[in-house]
Design a protein around this motif. Structure first.
Motif, mmCIF file in Angstrom:
data_model
loop_
_atom_site.group_PDB
_atom_site.id
_atom_site.type_symbol
_atom_site.label_atom_id
_atom_site.label_comp_id
_atom_site.label_asym_id
_atom_site.label_seq_id
_atom_site.Cartn_x
_atom_site.Cartn_y
_atom_site.Cartn_z
ATOM 1 N N ASP A 10 0.825 -1.203 0.000
ATOM 2 C CA ASP A 10 0.000 0.000 0.000
ATOM 3 C C ASP A 10 0.866 1.263 0.000
ATOM 4 O O ASP A 10 0.579 2.235 -0.690
ATOM 5 C CB ASP A 10 -0.943 -0.009 1.202
ATOM 6 N N TRP A 11 1.939 1.263 0.787
ATOM 7 C CA TRP A 11 2.865 2.409 0.805
ATOM 8 C C TRP A 11 3.550 2.573 -0.551
ATOM 9 O O TRP A 11 3.768 3.690 -1.008
ATOM 10 C CB TRP A 11 3.915 2.246 1.909
ATOM 11 N N LEU A 12 3.897 1.461 -1.192
ATOM 12 C CA LEU A 12 4.583 1.534 -2.483
ATOM 13 C C LEU A 12 3.670 2.022 -3.606
ATOM 14 O O LEU A 12 4.131 2.663 -4.546
ATOM 15 C CB LEU A 12 5.175 0.174 -2.847
ATOM 16 N N THR A 13 2.388 1.712 -3.513
ATOM 17 C CA THR A 13 1.461 2.131 -4.569
ATOM 18 C C THR A 13 0.865 3.505 -4.307
ATOM 19 O O THR A 13 0.090 3.988 -5.115
ATOM 20 C CB THR A 13 0.319 1.113 -4.719
ATOM 21 N N THR A 14 1.210 4.120 -3.211
ATOM 22 C CA THR A 14 0.742 5.445 -2.772
ATOM 23 C C THR A 14 -0.765 5.458 -2.575
ATOM 24 O O THR A 14 -1.424 4.427 -2.565
ATOM 25 C CB THR A 14 1.178 6.568 -3.738
ATOM 26 N N TYR A 15 -1.316 6.658 -2.445
ATOM 27 C CA TYR A 15 -2.729 6.807 -2.106
ATOM 28 C C TYR A 15 -3.631 6.686 -3.338
ATOM 29 O O TYR A 15 -4.828 6.587 -3.221
ATOM 30 C CB TYR A 15 -2.941 8.164 -1.429
ATOM 31 N N GLU A 16 -3.041 6.684 -4.514
ATOM 32 C CA GLU A 16 -3.833 6.629 -5.741
ATOM 33 C C GLU A 16 -4.520 5.286 -5.941
ATOM 34 O O GLU A 16 -5.629 5.219 -6.449
ATOM 35 C CB GLU A 16 -2.954 6.919 -6.952
ATOM 36 N N LEU A 17 -3.855 4.217 -5.572
ATOM 37 C CA LEU A 17 -4.403 2.875 -5.729
ATOM 38 C C LEU A 17 -4.819 2.362 -4.352
ATOM 39 O O LEU A 17 -3.984 2.109 -3.489
ATOM 40 C CB LEU A 17 -3.357 1.938 -6.345
ATOM 41 N N GLY A 54 -1.932 8.775 3.285
ATOM 42 C CA GLY A 54 -2.529 9.988 2.743
ATOM 43 C C GLY A 54 -1.942 11.249 3.334
ATOM 44 O O GLY A 54 -1.706 12.231 2.631
ATOM 45 N N LEU A 55 -1.676 11.247 4.628
ATOM 46 C CA LEU A 55 -1.098 12.427 5.274
ATOM 47 C C LEU A 55 0.363 12.630 4.884
ATOM 48 O O LEU A 55 0.813 13.765 4.704
ATOM 49 C CB LEU A 55 -1.234 12.320 6.795
ATOM 50 N N ALA A 56 1.088 11.535 4.740
ATOM 51 C CA ALA A 56 2.509 11.647 4.402
ATOM 52 C C ALA A 56 2.734 12.052 2.950
ATOM 53 O O ALA A 56 3.647 12.820 2.646
ATOM 54 C CB ALA A 56 3.214 10.324 4.684
ATOM 55 N N LEU A 57 1.901 11.538 2.066
ATOM 56 C CA LEU A 57 2.111 11.775 0.644
ATOM 57 C C LEU A 57 1.202 12.840 0.054
ATOM 58 O O LEU A 57 1.326 13.172 -1.116
ATOM 59 C CB LEU A 57 1.921 10.460 -0.129
ATOM 60 N N GLY A 58 0.309 13.357 0.848
ATOM 61 C CA GLY A 58 -0.636 14.352 0.347
ATOM 62 C C GLY A 58 -1.887 13.672 -0.159
ATOM 63 O O GLY A 58 -1.830 12.683 -0.872
#
Length: 91
Positions: A10-17, A54-58
């Protein structure tokens, strides 16, 4: 172990996926095999992990409030699943 793998992916795919279906599957299995307390714990941990991403990556929402509403809905849905599965097992 499975939760850690899902969290890393989940961290590797970011908040988009969104990998929310994988978290829900884990919550279902934990609730069924280990009881509602473990299911609730995994439900809250999964939402906390997704919120931290979400908070870390925007967050990709037009207003910050929407981010928290979406994550509240995830938490509510996951805890509702825990309650329903726990009750189903009792029946």
């Amino acid at each position: 172990m499975v939760f850690a793998c899902i969290a890393v992916i989940d961290w590797l795919t970011t908040y988009e996926l969104s990998l929310n279906p994988l978290y829900v599957l884990l919550v279902l299995l934990a609730t069924w095999h280990c009881g509602w307390k473990w299911g609730a714990l995994f439900a809250l941990l999964s939402v906390a992990n997704q919120m931290s991403i979400g908070l870390a990556l925007g967050h990709p929402f037009s207003r910050p409030l929407y981010f928290f509403v979406v994550n509240f809905n995830k938490a509510f849905s996951s805890l509702l699943i825990v309650a329903l599965i726990a009750r189903l097992k009792v029946l």
